[in-house]
Design an enzyme around this catalytic site. Structure first.
Site, PDB file in Angstrom:
ATOM      1  N   ILE A 178       0.820  -1.229   0.000  1.00 32.15           N
ATOM      2  CA  ILE A 178       0.000   0.000   0.000  1.00 32.15           C
ATOM      3  C   ILE A 178       0.848   1.271   0.000  1.00 32.15           C
ATOM      4  CG2 ILE A 178      -2.077  -0.995   1.059  1.00 32.15           C
ATOM      5  CD1 ILE A 178      -1.116   0.260   3.752  1.00 32.15           C
TER       6      ILE A 178
ATOM      7  N   GLU B  24       5.148   3.133   0.178  1.00 26.27           N
ATOM      8  CA  GLU B  24       6.596   3.039   0.221  1.00 26.27           C
ATOM      9  C   GLU B  24       7.102   4.214   1.032  1.00 26.27           C
ATOM     10  OE1 GLU B  24       9.934   1.828  -3.053  1.00 26.27           O
ATOM     11  OE2 GLU B  24       7.797   1.805  -3.529  1.00 26.27           O
ATOM     12  N   GLY B  25       7.907   3.922   2.028  1.00 23.39           N
ATOM     13  CA  GLY B  25       8.470   5.007   2.827  1.00 23.39           C
ATOM     14  C   GLY B  25       9.963   5.081   2.608  1.00 23.39           C
TER      15      GLY B  25
ATOM     16  N   THR C 219      12.148   4.195   4.743  1.00 26.97           N
ATOM     17  CA  THR C 219      12.868   3.099   5.394  1.00 26.97           C
ATOM     18  C   THR C 219      12.444   1.726   4.881  1.00 26.97           C
ATOM     19  OG1 THR C 219      11.255   3.124   7.204  1.00 26.97           O
ATOM     20  CG2 THR C 219      13.271   4.389   7.544  1.00 26.97           C
TER      21      THR C 219
ATOM     22  N   ASP D 168       9.092  14.071  12.276  1.00 29.95           N
ATOM     23  CA  ASP D 168       8.680  14.136  10.866  1.00 29.95           C
ATOM     24  C   ASP D 168       7.167  14.364  10.767  1.00 29.95           C
ATOM     25  OD1 ASP D 168       9.222  14.198   8.148  1.00 29.95           O
ATOM     26  OD2 ASP D 168       9.118  12.017   7.902  1.00 29.95           O
TER      27      ASP D 168
END
Ligand code: G5X
Length: 437
Positions: free
Chosen positions: A171, A173-174, A176, A284
């Protein structure tokens, strides 16, 4: 096309426009609508810019110290800071050459020289380049094994997650790793799984932070962590699945009124007041890190860059966060504390009104320089927001962290009295998500 007009003064009543057929016609622009991307294809550029939505821009990525930049990035970065005197220029060139040949002693001296002489100019790029090279040479296989062993001792489960979870669907993508949705075989409960490759981390030790810190601080307005696993060289974090998606979709697609904004702020501040009282800093905060459930609940997510302060170590120093949302003290490389989250929350309030943070049309480093050097940003159209809202944001966007309001103080602010119930946020979701609600 020619437009001929007959305009004899004495025949005004019979003024006539006669339009000829097109002459010398050329078909140079062909525009179609692509239903998949919901976008026009082939628009002339000047039209394209008129139709551009805030959401069309790619989401900016967080910066985390420890990232190894290429030499080209170092040059671009140095150039972005404006003219460098000739003699300094030569020194940079030499130091890059030294780093390339992994002259460790020289590199260590470079760090000191950078930090003392140049302040912001050294920014993360330079010293992380050095630190990473140092680590790669000194560390290697042994260090990785030690790290992996330490991580395996803190994960909550030692069995294979595939025995309990199925139907993985990516779902997101970050920075990390990737995030999947999955289903618990036994209960049918839907969960989210964040998978992080230990070898692909900019700063591996941050993986500990997220797992250890978030294990201990459950809260109604924080995404709940269920379990953690070590799957080969990946850390898996299994957590509550929040169906409504990120606040970013709301701010870019819908118009939020002040009661919606107050509701989101109030929930975030409750979570932040709790975290800050425990010394936990998110680092963040932005609309991407705020998730909405289909009951309109607000949850802070993505603690991948969080940190904790304590009486012995009351301040952090590393450059972490996403440029447009970063507090001035982080950019200026001053020691900082939980107040950085309040600044970022202030920026997020501008996002909720304008669809994007201040300086978003400028490149990240340019924006960072403006945040560092200019008066705090404000709404472009301040007259369109209420005075309570204005004073609320003004208390968050204070350059001096000591003068900036805390989460506790902001929770007392009259602006939050107009917070709408969670169900009203659901109405916003329905505005663009026809499938879920
Ligand atoms: N809809 C969750 C996270 C939260 C506290 C430890 C990071 C993404 C993405 C992401 C999408 C989710 C999660 C759940 C939905 C993310 C995190 C986190 C924690 C406990 C783990 C990134 N990048 N989700 N539901 N989205 O697309 O720090």
């Amino acid at each position: 096309m020619l437009l001929r007009r007959c305009c004899c003064n004495n025949e005004r009543k019979r003024l006539k426009a006669s339009i000829s057929l097109p002459t010398d016609f050329q078909h140079t622009i062909h525009t179609t609508f692509d239903p998949d991307s919901q976008r026009f294809v082939g628009l002339p550029p000047q039209w394209q810019s008129l139709l551009a939505q805030p959401g069309d821009r790619p989401r900016p990525k967080p910066i985390v110290e420890g990232e190894e930049p290429s030499d080209a990035e170092v040059w671009t970065f140095l150039e972005s800071l404006g003219p460098i005197p000739d003699d300094e220029f030569v020194e940079y060139r030499t130091s890059i050459a030294q780093l390339g040949s992994i002259d460790l002693r020289a590199a260590q001296l470079e760090i000191q020289w950078q930090e003392s002489e140049l302040g912001l100019r050294s920014l993360s790029f330079y010293d992380t380049l050095t630190r990473n090279r140092l680590r790669n040479v000194e560390g290697g296989a042994d260090e990785f094994d030690t790290f992996r062993r330490q991580l395996s001792s803190i994960v909550s489960r030692n069995d294979d997650p595939h025995t309990r979870l199925e139907k993985f669907i990516k779902i997101g993508e970050g920075s990390t790793g990737i995030v999947c949705k999955a289903v618990e075989k036994m209960t049918g409960r839907v969960v989210a799984v964040k998978k992080m490759d230990l070898r692909k981390q900019q700063r591996r030790e941050l993986l500990f932070n997220e797992v250890v810190i978030m294990r201990d601080y459950p809260h109604a307005h924080i995404v709940q962590m269920y379990d953690t696993y070590l799957v080969e060289d990946e850390l898996w974090v299994v957590m509550e699945y929040v169906e409504g998606g990120a606040l970013t979709d709301v701010v870019t697609k819908m118009r939020m009124d002040e009661s919606h904004i107050a509701a989101v702020c109030k929930a975030c501040l409750k979570a932040l007041a709790y975290l800050h009282s425990q010394g936990v800093i998110h680092r963040d905060i932005k609309s991407d890190s705020i998730l909405l459930s289909t009951t309109g609940q607000v949850k802070i997510s993505d603690f991948g860059f969080c940190a904790q302060v304590c009486p012995e170590v009351p301040k952090r120093r590393s450059l972490v966060g996403t440029p447009y949302w970063m507090a001035p003290e982080v950019i200026s490389r001053l020691p900082y504390g939980p107040e950085v989250d309040i600044w970022s929350l202030g920026v997020m309030m501008i996002e909720m009104v304008e669809g994007e943070p201040p300086y978003f049309n400028e490149p990240p480093l340019q924006a960072m320089r403006r945040i560092r050097d200019m008066l705090p940003p404000m709404f472009k159209e301040a007259h369109k927001v209420s005075s309570k809202f204005l004073t609320f944001v003004e208390r968050a966007l204070v350059r001096d962290p000591l003068q900036r309001a805390s989460a506790f103080e902001l929770l007392q602010h009259p602006f939050l009295k107009q917070a709408a119930p969670p169900s009203s946020l659901l109405t916003l979701l329905k505005g663009y998500r026809h499938s879920v609600c």
